[in-house]
Design an enzyme around this catalytic site. Structure first.
Site, PDB file in Angstrom:
ATOM      1  CG  PHE A   1      21.955   1.250  19.474  1.00  0.00           C
ATOM      2  CD1 PHE A   1      21.166   1.501  18.376  1.00  0.00           C
ATOM      3  CD2 PHE A   1      22.442   2.085  20.214  1.00  0.00           C
ATOM      4  CE1 PHE A   1      20.545   2.751  18.237  1.00  0.00           C
ATOM      5  CE2 PHE A   1      21.870   3.602  20.196  1.00  0.00           C
ATOM      6  CZ  PHE A   1      20.891   3.808  19.157  1.00  0.00           C
TER       7      PHE A   1
ATOM      8  CD1 TRP B   1      27.917  -2.683  16.362  1.00  0.00           C
ATOM      9  CD2 TRP B   1      27.190  -0.836  17.262  1.00  0.00           C
ATOM     10  NE1 TRP B   1      27.624  -3.209  17.232  1.00  0.00           N
ATOM     11  CE2 TRP B   1      27.306  -2.233  18.157  1.00  0.00           C
ATOM     12  CE3 TRP B   1      26.901   0.069  17.644  1.00  0.00           C
ATOM     13  CZ2 TRP B   1      27.085  -1.852  19.711  1.00  0.00           C
ATOM     14  CZ3 TRP B   1      26.528   0.229  18.801  1.00  0.00           C
ATOM     15  CH2 TRP B   1      26.783  -0.699  19.869  1.00  0.00           C
ATOM     16  CG  HIS B   2      25.115   3.480  16.564  1.00  0.00           C
ATOM     17  ND1 HIS B   2      26.505   3.452  16.209  1.00  0.00           N
ATOM     18  CD2 HIS B   2      25.623   3.829  18.118  1.00  0.00           C
ATOM     19  CE1 HIS B   2      27.450   3.801  17.317  1.00  0.00           C
ATOM     20  NE2 HIS B   2      26.567   4.044  18.249  1.00  0.00           N
ATOM     21  N   GLY B   3      22.179   0.936  14.290  1.00  0.00           N
ATOM     22  CA  GLY B   3      20.741   0.393  14.062  1.00  0.00           C
ATOM     23  C   GLY B   3      20.504   0.647  12.576  1.00  0.00           C
TER      24      GLY B   3
END
Length: 479
Positions: free
Chosen positions: A479, A325-327
């Site tokens: 993000f 999810w963060h990148g």
């Protein structure tokens, strides 16, 4: 528009005054919130507004269709599924398309095959992961029947775009935030004052702690290949406090700002660096994201209702998704896997839920065993942040190896100032660890006098503006 900018310093009081003194009927008040939020969001790039409006209208429409097909399970499943796929598809293309195309090309290049696929070079919309997940929560909750679909479009648009938490959370549930836009709000002086205190604490963590640590951290990570263990440890610690001051600072400002408008947002951080194991850390760090994955992924997968192996599988999936999810970088995936590995022994031994109380509850200082648990957990977290901060897996491995193998240099004599600021935050949050934020000061002892408490606020305000580091954007905007 940045919270720590002059533009926002002008924007907020204007919006506050118009909100309470001009746009008094609920419908007009909500429309004004939407307009102000779109100005706030469009300050970066007005083109982003079309995407958030499209996401909002699709999710709003999905709720109406789910209501229309009430009792028709198959049709409702198609409607909910279509909106979920659409939103996740937009998020996936914007955030991950170019990354995975690049990885595909590199994989074939290793086999001697050259590919020339088209890349989109998309400018990642600020905060797209946050408002997409918020919109998805509405569709899922309506589909489950835990929330009635709304016909109030201004309230729904305000729910998706509410400017304090739009670009970096907390990721609100529709069941909590949407009803607040559907009922009349009255100005609550005590709530607003507490909001101002929380904003001040958030600004201090961002402008003094995070921005000061960022300068030293960026320099150390840029030259890590030539530095010794002591400086690399220092760089890891700087980033540990940078990301906490940056992200929890944003959350405090967002939650405090919302209180000015009579809106209560969920807590996003709960003194995570005082955690006694990794499981507790994840219950205290980015709470809105972790509980979102719990409610909308972990439970649908079966949660803990199956065998221990299935429960462990579901848990590991959540860790991996949280990293991704963060990148679009393998470092985030490895960071999630690293925490999954730390969590697994706790799960196997059945101790992953043992720490649910306040650390050292009822005592000024923790017991020796508890202090050792905190230090060990903190050390594991610091290692994880090196992986998170590195630009590649190779850099992360090299950084960590040098950090434990090049102790020939003495501890650096420079760069001690950021640690003083970090220490102040740790002390303040330890003393206030049972409060929502550090500036909910007690009314006894030296602080029983109102003048003493005001002296603390004024001193912190002066420190924020005179000791601030170089201004930088919030880390989680990407993000």
């Amino acid at each position: 528009m940045l919270f720590n900018s002059f533009a926002y310093l002008l924007f907020l009081p204007i919006v506050f005054l118009l909100y309470w003194h001009v746009f008094r009927p609920l419908r007009w008040q909500n429309l004004f919130v939407v307009a102000a939020s779109y100005v706030f969001y469009g300050w970066w790039d007005y083109r982003f507004l079309f995407l958030i409006l499209f996401t909002s209208l699709c999710s709003y429409g999905s709720g109406l269709l789910l209501e229309h097909f009430d009792g028709q399970r198959r049709a409702r499943s198609w409607v909910a599924g279509a909106n979920i796929v659409l939103n996740l598809g937009i998020l996936g293309v914007a955030k991950y398309y170019d990354f995975f195309i690049g990885e595909w090309v590199r994989a074939f290049a290793a086999l001697g095959i050259t590919l020339h696929p088209a890349t989109l070079h998309i400018i990642l919309p600020v905060g797209i992961s946050f408002y997409t997940f918020q919109a998805l929560s509405y569709t899922v909750d309506v589909y489950r029947g835990t929330l009635r679909p709304t016909h109030n479009l201004p309230a729904f648009l305000a729910f998706i775009s509410f400017f304090p938490q739009l670009v970096a959370g907390p990721i609100e549930r529709a069941t909590n935030l949407l009803p607040q836009f559907q009922r009349a709000r009255r100005f609550d002086y005590a709530l607003a004052v507490d909001g101002m205190r929380q904003m001040l604490w958030g600004l201090f963590k961002k402008m003094v702690v995070a921005d000061t640590c960022a300068t030293a951290c960026n320099d150390i990570f840029a030259h890590y290949a030539t530095l010794g263990s002591c400086e690399l440890i220092m760089g890891a610690l700087f980033f540990t406090f940078q990301i906490y001051g940056d992200f929890s600072g944003y959350s405090d400002i967002a939650i405090g700002t919302a209180k000015l408008f009579g809106i209560r947002l969920m807590r996003n951080f709960n003194v995570p660096y005082f955690s006694r194991d990794i499981a507790e850390f994840w219950r205290r760090w980015h709470i809105s994201l972790n509980t979102w994955f719990r409610d909308y992924v972990y439970f649908p997968l079966g949660g803990s209702r199956g065998s221990r192996m299935l429960t462990l599988r579901n848990t590991l999936i959540i860790f991996m998704l949280s990293g991704l999810w963060h990148g679009a970088n393998w470092t985030y995936v490895v960071w999630g896997a690293y925490h999954a590995l730390l969590f697994t022994p706790l799960f196997i031994m059945g101790t992953n839920r043992r720490h649910k109380d306040v650390p050292a509850a009822g005592r000024l200082l923790p017991r020796p065993a508890e202090a050792m648990q905190m230090l060990a957990t903190f050390a594991f977290v610091v290692v994880g942040w090196v992986i998170f901060r590195a630009e590649s897996i190779t850099q992360a491995v090299h950084y960590l190896w040098r950090m434990v193998s090049h102790f020939s240099e003495p501890w650096p004599s420079h760069g001690n100032t950021p640690f003083i600021y970090c220490g102040l935050v740790l002390v303040a949050e330890w003393l206030q660890r049972d409060k929502e934020h550090a500036l909910q000061l007690p009314h006894h002892g030296l602080l029983r006098l109102r003048a003493a408490r005001w002296m603390c606020y004024l001193l912190l305000t002066a420190c924020t503006f005179f000791l601030m580091g170089n201004q930088s954007t919030f880390i989680y905007f990407q993000f």
